[in-house]
Write an enzyme that holds these catalytic residues in place. Structure first.
Site, PDB file in Angstrom:
ATOM      1  N   HIS A   1      -4.272  -6.807 -16.370  1.00 12.41           N
ATOM      2  CA  HIS A   1      -3.613  -6.530 -15.085  1.00 12.41           C
ATOM      3  C   HIS A   1      -3.197  -7.819 -14.383  1.00 12.41           C
ATOM      4  O   HIS A   1      -4.005  -8.375 -13.623  1.00 12.41           O
ATOM      5  CB  HIS A   1      -4.582  -5.803 -14.145  1.00 12.41           C
ATOM      6  CG  HIS A   1      -4.937  -4.426 -14.561  1.00 12.41           C
ATOM      7  ND1 HIS A   1      -4.298  -3.314 -14.079  1.00 12.41           N
ATOM      8  CD2 HIS A   1      -5.881  -3.980 -15.412  1.00 12.41           C
ATOM      9  CE1 HIS A   1      -4.830  -2.231 -14.610  1.00 12.41           C
ATOM     10  NE2 HIS A   1      -5.793  -2.600 -15.421  1.00 12.41           N
TER      11      HIS A   1
ATOM     12  N   GLU B   1      -1.146  -7.907 -11.967  1.00 12.08           N
ATOM     13  CA  GLU B   1      -0.854  -7.532 -10.572  1.00 12.08           C
ATOM     14  C   GLU B   1      -2.100  -7.612  -9.686  1.00 12.08           C
ATOM     15  O   GLU B   1      -2.001  -7.524  -8.471  1.00 12.08           O
ATOM     16  CB  GLU B   1      -0.227  -6.128 -10.517  1.00 12.08           C
ATOM     17  CG  GLU B   1      -1.170  -4.951 -10.675  1.00 12.08           C
ATOM     18  CD  GLU B   1      -1.636  -4.721 -12.110  1.00 12.08           C
ATOM     19  OE1 GLU B   1      -1.318  -5.538 -13.005  1.00 12.08           O
ATOM     20  OE2 GLU B   1      -2.335  -3.721 -12.341  1.00 12.08           O
TER      21      GLU B   1
ATOM     22  N   CYS C   1      -1.899  -2.193 -19.284  1.00 14.76           N
ATOM     23  CA  CYS C   1      -3.135  -1.452 -19.537  1.00 14.76           C
ATOM     24  C   CYS C   1      -2.852   0.024 -19.890  1.00 14.76           C
ATOM     25  O   CYS C   1      -2.322   0.287 -20.961  1.00 14.76           O
ATOM     26  CB  CYS C   1      -4.071  -1.622 -18.350  1.00 14.76           C
ATOM     27  SG  CYS C   1      -5.775  -1.482 -18.823  1.00 14.76           S
TER      28      CYS C   1
HETATM   29  N1  GLN Z   1      -9.147   2.966 -19.909  1.00 11.13           N
HETATM   30  C1  GLN Z   1      -7.886   3.401 -19.379  1.00 11.13           C
HETATM   31  C2  GLN Z   1      -7.213   4.385 -20.321  1.00 11.13           C
HETATM   32  O1  GLN Z   1      -7.599   4.550 -21.446  1.00 11.13           O
HETATM   33  C3  GLN Z   1      -6.981   2.243 -19.085  1.00 11.13           C
HETATM   34  C4  GLN Z   1      -7.618   1.328 -18.061  1.00 11.13           C
HETATM   35  C5  GLN Z   1      -6.655   0.565 -17.217  1.00 11.13           C
HETATM   36  O2  GLN Z   1      -5.468   0.894 -17.121  1.00 11.13           O
HETATM   37  N2  GLN Z   1      -7.153  -0.412 -16.534  1.00 11.13           N
HETATM   38  O3  GLN Z   1      -6.288   5.010 -19.924  1.00 11.13           O
END
Ligand code: GLN
Length: 196
Positions: free
Chosen positions: A178, A180, A79
């Site tokens: 994610h 995890e 992410c």
């Molecule tokens: N929206 C976050 C970003 O742009 C990432 C979200 C996440 O890691 N779950 O950094």
């Protein structure tokens, strides 16, 4: 084997707990160069990519991670971590990324916090690990980014509704979701194998 988790912000503890469930793996929290020097691979967790990017510089880790990754250290970004790995970040307030992996990624492309969702995705780890072919794993998307495009040297590992959600370029892996936060440890095991 020691595997690091970038300990700046985000789902650090969850990755730590996931790695603890894997045999012969000792998770290490990475906050500085000394921590980084001990590990064979690094997970960059989800969280907020602008914050993590800024603090990477402040903690003196930015150049060190770039150097190690270029020398072959496996790095997996989930992410926000995936955003930080990308060569190209699309969207507002783009983060100060590491520009390592040949992918273009758009921040918050699945919508806001309320649009977060859980689903099942099929992993095709094809050329990289035959026994993982066709594995179905649960995946949680939280204000997730979209991997819009990948370069020639990047292999797509998983798609969700036609969109790329995981990819690998040699020692680098990015996932927009994610793992995890679920009970499944398949992708962590796969990363551990990458670390060798
Ligand atoms: N929206 C976050 C970003 O742009 C990432 C979200 C996440 O890691 N779950 O950094």
């Amino acid at each position: 084997m020691k595997i690091g988790i970038l300990d700046i912000q985000g789902s650090v503890e969850e990755h730590f707990a996931a790695l603890q469930k894997i045999k012969n793996v000792e998770p290490v929290l990475v906050k500085n160069k000394k921590d980084l020097d001990q590990v064979k691979g690094l997970i960059m967790p989800g969280g907020e990519s602008t914050t993590i990017g800024k603090l990477l510089r402040r903690f003196g880790l930015r150049e060190e991670i770039i150097k190690r990754a270029k020398a072959g250290m496996p790095v997996w970004g989930t992410c926000a971590g995936a955003i930080l790995l990308a060569k190209k970040i699309v969207g507002t307030q783009t983060a100060d990324g590491l520009k390592l992996m040949d992918i273009a990624i758009e921040r918050n492309a699945y919508g806001r916090q309320v649009d977060s969702f859980e689903t099942q995705i099929e992993f095709d780890l094809g050329t990289y690990g035959g026994d993982y072919f066709g594995k179905v794993v649960p995946a949680i998307f939280i204000r997730a980014p979209k991997i819009l495009a990948v370069g020639k040297k990047v292999q797509i590992l998983a798609k969700h509704r036609g969109e790329i959600v995981a990819a690998r370029q040699g020692n680098l892996m990015a996932s927009s979701f994610h793992p995890e936060l679920t009970d499944s440890k398949e992708i962590h095991e796969y990363f551990v194998k990458m670390c060798g």
